[in-house]
Write an enzyme that holds these catalytic residues in place. Structure first.
Site, PDB file in Angstrom:
ATOM      1  N   ALA A  17       0.840  -1.201   0.000  1.00 27.09           N
ATOM      2  CA  ALA A  17       0.000   0.000   0.000  1.00 27.09           C
ATOM      3  C   ALA A  17       0.872   1.247   0.000  1.00 27.09           C
ATOM      4  O   ALA A  17       1.928   1.278   0.629  1.00 27.09           O
ATOM      5  CB  ALA A  17      -0.903  -0.002   1.233  1.00 27.09           C
ATOM      6  N   PHE A  18       0.428   2.273  -0.724  1.00 20.97           N
ATOM      7  CA  PHE A  18       1.028   3.597  -0.636  1.00 20.97           C
ATOM      8  C   PHE A  18       0.036   4.467   0.141  1.00 20.97           C
ATOM      9  O   PHE A  18      -0.787   5.171  -0.432  1.00 20.97           O
ATOM     10  CB  PHE A  18       1.313   4.163  -2.031  1.00 20.97           C
ATOM     11  CG  PHE A  18       2.561   3.610  -2.653  1.00 20.97           C
ATOM     12  CD1 PHE A  18       3.737   4.351  -2.671  1.00 20.97           C
ATOM     13  CD2 PHE A  18       2.584   2.342  -3.196  1.00 20.97           C
ATOM     14  CE1 PHE A  18       4.898   3.836  -3.230  1.00 20.97           C
ATOM     15  CE2 PHE A  18       3.730   1.814  -3.761  1.00 20.97           C
ATOM     16  CZ  PHE A  18       4.894   2.559  -3.783  1.00 20.97           C
ATOM     17  N   ASP A  19       0.148   4.377   1.486  1.00 15.66           N
ATOM     18  CA  ASP A  19      -0.853   5.014   2.332  1.00 15.66           C
ATOM     19  C   ASP A  19      -0.844   6.535   2.201  1.00 15.66           C
ATOM     20  O   ASP A  19      -1.852   7.195   2.424  1.00 15.66           O
ATOM     21  CB  ASP A  19      -0.630   4.616   3.796  1.00 15.66           C
ATOM     22  CG  ASP A  19      -1.123   3.196   4.064  1.00 15.66           C
ATOM     23  OD1 ASP A  19      -1.737   2.608   3.158  1.00 15.66           O
ATOM     24  OD2 ASP A  19      -0.894   2.688   5.158  1.00 15.66           O
ATOM     25  N   GLY A  24      -4.364   9.270  -0.891  1.00 13.79           N
ATOM     26  CA  GLY A  24      -4.714  10.685  -0.812  1.00 13.79           C
ATOM     27  C   GLY A  24      -4.997  11.110   0.609  1.00 13.79           C
ATOM     28  O   GLY A  24      -6.037  10.778   1.177  1.00 13.79           O
ATOM     29  N   MET A  28      -8.873  11.503   2.840  1.00 16.18           N
ATOM     30  CA  MET A  28      -9.056  10.619   3.986  1.00 16.18           C
ATOM     31  C   MET A  28      -9.021  11.352   5.323  1.00 16.18           C
ATOM     32  O   MET A  28      -9.040  10.705   6.378  1.00 16.18           O
ATOM     33  CB  MET A  28      -7.966   9.533   3.980  1.00 16.18           C
ATOM     34  CG  MET A  28      -8.030   8.616   2.779  1.00 16.18           C
ATOM     35  SD  MET A  28      -9.572   7.650   2.765  1.00 16.18           S
ATOM     36  CE  MET A  28      -9.375   6.752   1.223  1.00 16.18           C
ATOM     37  N   ASN A 102      -7.442   0.390   7.100  1.00 13.34           N
ATOM     38  CA  ASN A 102      -7.327  -0.139   8.465  1.00 13.34           C
ATOM     39  C   ASN A 102      -6.505   0.750   9.391  1.00 13.34           C
ATOM     40  O   ASN A 102      -6.716   0.766  10.602  1.00 13.34           O
ATOM     41  CB  ASN A 102      -6.696  -1.535   8.439  1.00 13.34           C
ATOM     42  CG  ASN A 102      -5.361  -1.554   7.705  1.00 13.34           C
ATOM     43  OD1 ASN A 102      -5.288  -1.196   6.531  1.00 13.34           O
ATOM     44  ND2 ASN A 102      -4.307  -1.978   8.371  1.00 13.34           N
ATOM     45  N   TYR A 103      -5.556   1.504   8.852  1.00 13.68           N
ATOM     46  CA  TYR A 103      -4.661   2.296   9.686  1.00 13.68           C
ATOM     47  C   TYR A 103      -5.157   3.729   9.848  1.00 13.68           C
ATOM     48  O   TYR A 103      -5.777   4.302   8.938  1.00 13.68           O
ATOM     49  CB  TYR A 103      -3.250   2.351   9.082  1.00 13.68           C
ATOM     50  CG  TYR A 103      -2.334   1.252   9.577  1.00 13.68           C
ATOM     51  CD1 TYR A 103      -1.835   1.270  10.873  1.00 13.68           C
ATOM     52  CD2 TYR A 103      -1.949   0.213   8.737  1.00 13.68           C
ATOM     53  CE1 TYR A 103      -0.985   0.272  11.323  1.00 13.68           C
ATOM     54  CE2 TYR A 103      -1.103  -0.794   9.180  1.00 13.68           C
ATOM     55  CZ  TYR A 103      -0.622  -0.753  10.479  1.00 13.68           C
ATOM     56  OH  TYR A 103       0.212  -1.750  10.927  1.00 13.68           O
ATOM     57  N   GLU A 104      -4.853   4.302  11.019  1.00 13.40           N
ATOM     58  CA  GLU A 104      -4.948   5.747  11.232  1.00 13.40           C
ATOM     59  C   GLU A 104      -3.534   6.305  11.345  1.00 13.40           C
ATOM     60  O   GLU A 104      -2.666   5.696  11.997  1.00 13.40           O
ATOM     61  CB  GLU A 104      -5.711   6.081  12.531  1.00 13.40           C
ATOM     62  CG  GLU A 104      -7.181   6.351  12.342  1.00 13.40           C
ATOM     63  CD  GLU A 104      -7.965   5.095  12.066  1.00 13.40           C
ATOM     64  OE1 GLU A 104      -9.035   5.167  11.437  1.00 13.40           O
ATOM     65  OE2 GLU A 104      -7.513   4.003  12.485  1.00 13.40           O
ATOM     66  N   HIS A 155       6.608   0.508   7.276  1.00 13.56           N
ATOM     67  CA  HIS A 155       6.021   1.802   6.942  1.00 13.56           C
ATOM     68  C   HIS A 155       7.197   2.729   6.651  1.00 13.56           C
ATOM     69  O   HIS A 155       7.912   3.126   7.569  1.00 13.56           O
ATOM     70  CB  HIS A 155       5.204   2.376   8.102  1.00 13.56           C
ATOM     71  CG  HIS A 155       4.075   1.511   8.555  1.00 13.56           C
ATOM     72  ND1 HIS A 155       2.752   1.804   8.279  1.00 13.56           N
ATOM     73  CD2 HIS A 155       4.056   0.364   9.284  1.00 13.56           C
ATOM     74  CE1 HIS A 155       1.978   0.877   8.817  1.00 13.56           C
ATOM     75  NE2 HIS A 155       2.749  -0.005   9.427  1.00 13.56           N
ATOM     76  N   ASP A 304      19.847  25.425  -5.804  1.00 14.24           N
ATOM     77  CA  ASP A 304      18.451  25.298  -5.380  1.00 14.24           C
ATOM     78  C   ASP A 304      18.169  23.804  -5.257  1.00 14.24           C
ATOM     79  O   ASP A 304      17.939  23.123  -6.256  1.00 14.24           O
ATOM     80  CB  ASP A 304      17.543  25.959  -6.411  1.00 14.24           C
ATOM     81  CG  ASP A 304      16.094  26.039  -5.935  1.00 14.24           C
ATOM     82  OD1 ASP A 304      15.799  25.547  -4.827  1.00 14.24           O
ATOM     83  OD2 ASP A 304      15.256  26.588  -6.683  1.00 14.24           O
TER      84      ASP A 304
END
Length: 369
Positions: A17-19, A24, A28, A102-104, A155, A304
């Site tokens: 997953a790309f949480d 987004g 979410m 499932n995750y916060e 993660h 830069d």
């Protein structure tokens, strides 16, 4: 953020997953609740984002701003007079919380009186699990309930820093290390001396920490120096060490998480290079992200630049993580180096009981029978 899982069984071998990215963070965002998600005197701000069809969508109470006490910022007791002076650390917190299936994730920018800026991530919620037959165990996961497997996973977050420090766009990434001095009669006769050395990173690329050398990285302003010691002003990047992506280089996990194998990347600024994993990651077999941009070996000294800071968690689930997981906390901090001629927090009035109004609790006297 890439969350690659280590379960090798099809179809779970594809699980990555790309949480923060595919999902987004804005869409979410939670509607934060007074007195629960944030405490104290709180200001709330709505968020305006684009929905899946590009239309404006308001997210109510997407960001809360509040102060919190974070213990002592500094203290000193005069040992001759036993008089103490101290200032408690007050943090200004800008916080949002997102739910990704499932995750916060609790995401917060934190500022304090000494000029430190920190970015804190707390991971909580519930584990993503798979079924497993009774009595079966596997080396890539933890059985957290009857017939329930929580696979090992990482993660790995990437924080993009596009610095404009003290009004200056042209900066350098500097590596600082401490090292023992050679044993010499003139300068180090007793063998206890050591020195600190800085060296500018000259070309774009991926770089790592080294605890044995106390290697840290700074974003340095080449054109400005401290008026007292003559050293260049900088922001030191305090980032916790993390285990790089464990998936093999020929795997889709490795190819898609185009940032997850080094603690620090530095690149020359380009207008369309905004996302560490590349422009598109969802369902792609590979991306064109920061690993490829840094391979250009552009000059990054007094330029830069953009600095990409990676940090994260190696999550080997515990039984105690099920069903709801206690928050795991990780934090990146940017600390001022040689900007000021004194600690900026010494201008604050010392903390006192008159202002803090703490309550003394006296234990009840023991009753004799």
């Amino acid at each position: 953020m890439s969350v690659p899982y280590g379960d090798t069984r099809p179809p779970f071998h594809k699980k990555q997953a790309f949480d923060l990215g595919d999902t987004g963070a804005g869409i979410m965002a939670n509607d934060l609740k007074l007195g629960c998600d944030c405490l104290g005197a709180i200001a709330y701000f709505d968020g305006l984002i684009a929905d899946e069809e590009g239309r404006p969508l308001k997210k109510s109470n997407a960001v809360c701003i509040h102060e919190q006490d974070a213990g002592l910022l500094w203290k000193h007791t005069n040992y001759r007079t036993q008089r103490a002076a101290l200032v408690r650390k007050r943090e200004l917190v800008l916080q949002s919380i997102i739910t990704v299936s499932n995750y916060e994730y609790i995401l917060a920018f934190i500022l304090d009186q000494a000029g430190e800026l920190a970015y804190e991530v707390r991971a909580t919620g519930i584990l993503s699990t798979q079924p497993i037959d009774p009595g079966v165990s596997v080396p890539w996961g933890t059985v957290v309930y009857d017939d329930v497997l929580a696979a090992y996973h990482q993660h790995i977050l990437s924080l993009r820093i596009d610095p404009e420090m003290d009004g200056e766009h042209r900066n350098s990434l500097v590596c600082e290390e401490t090292a023992s001095m050679p044993l010499r009669t003139e300068t180090n006769p007793y063998g206890n001396g050591y020195i600190s050395q800085r060296q500018a990173v000259k070309t774009s690329g991926g770089y790592d920490l080294d605890s044995k050398k106390n290697r840290v990285y700074m974003i340095e302003i080449s054109s400005k120096v401290n008026p007292v010691n003559g050293l260049k002003t900088a922001y030191k990047i305090h980032v916790p060490a993390f285990q790089p992506l464990l998936a093999q280089e020929n795997s889709s996990h490795y190819k898609r998480a185009d940032f997850a194998n080094h603690s620090i990347y530095v690149t020359r600024f380009r207008e369309n290079e905004l996302f560490a994993g590349g422009q598109y990651t969802n369902q792609n077999k590979q991306t064109t992200g920061v690993r490829k941009w840094s391979a250009r070996k552009d000059s990054v000294q007094d330029e830069d630049i953009v600095v990409w800071v990676q940090f994260g968690l190696q999550h080997v689930p515990r039984f105690e993580d099920f069903r709801v997981m206690p928050a795991e906390i990780i934090k990146v901090a940017l600390k001022l180096v040689n900007f000021f001629t004194k600690n900026p927090a010494t201008d604050f009035p010392p903390s006192s009981q008159k202002s803090n109004q703490s309550t003394l609790i006296r234990p009840s006297a023991c009753k004799q029978s």
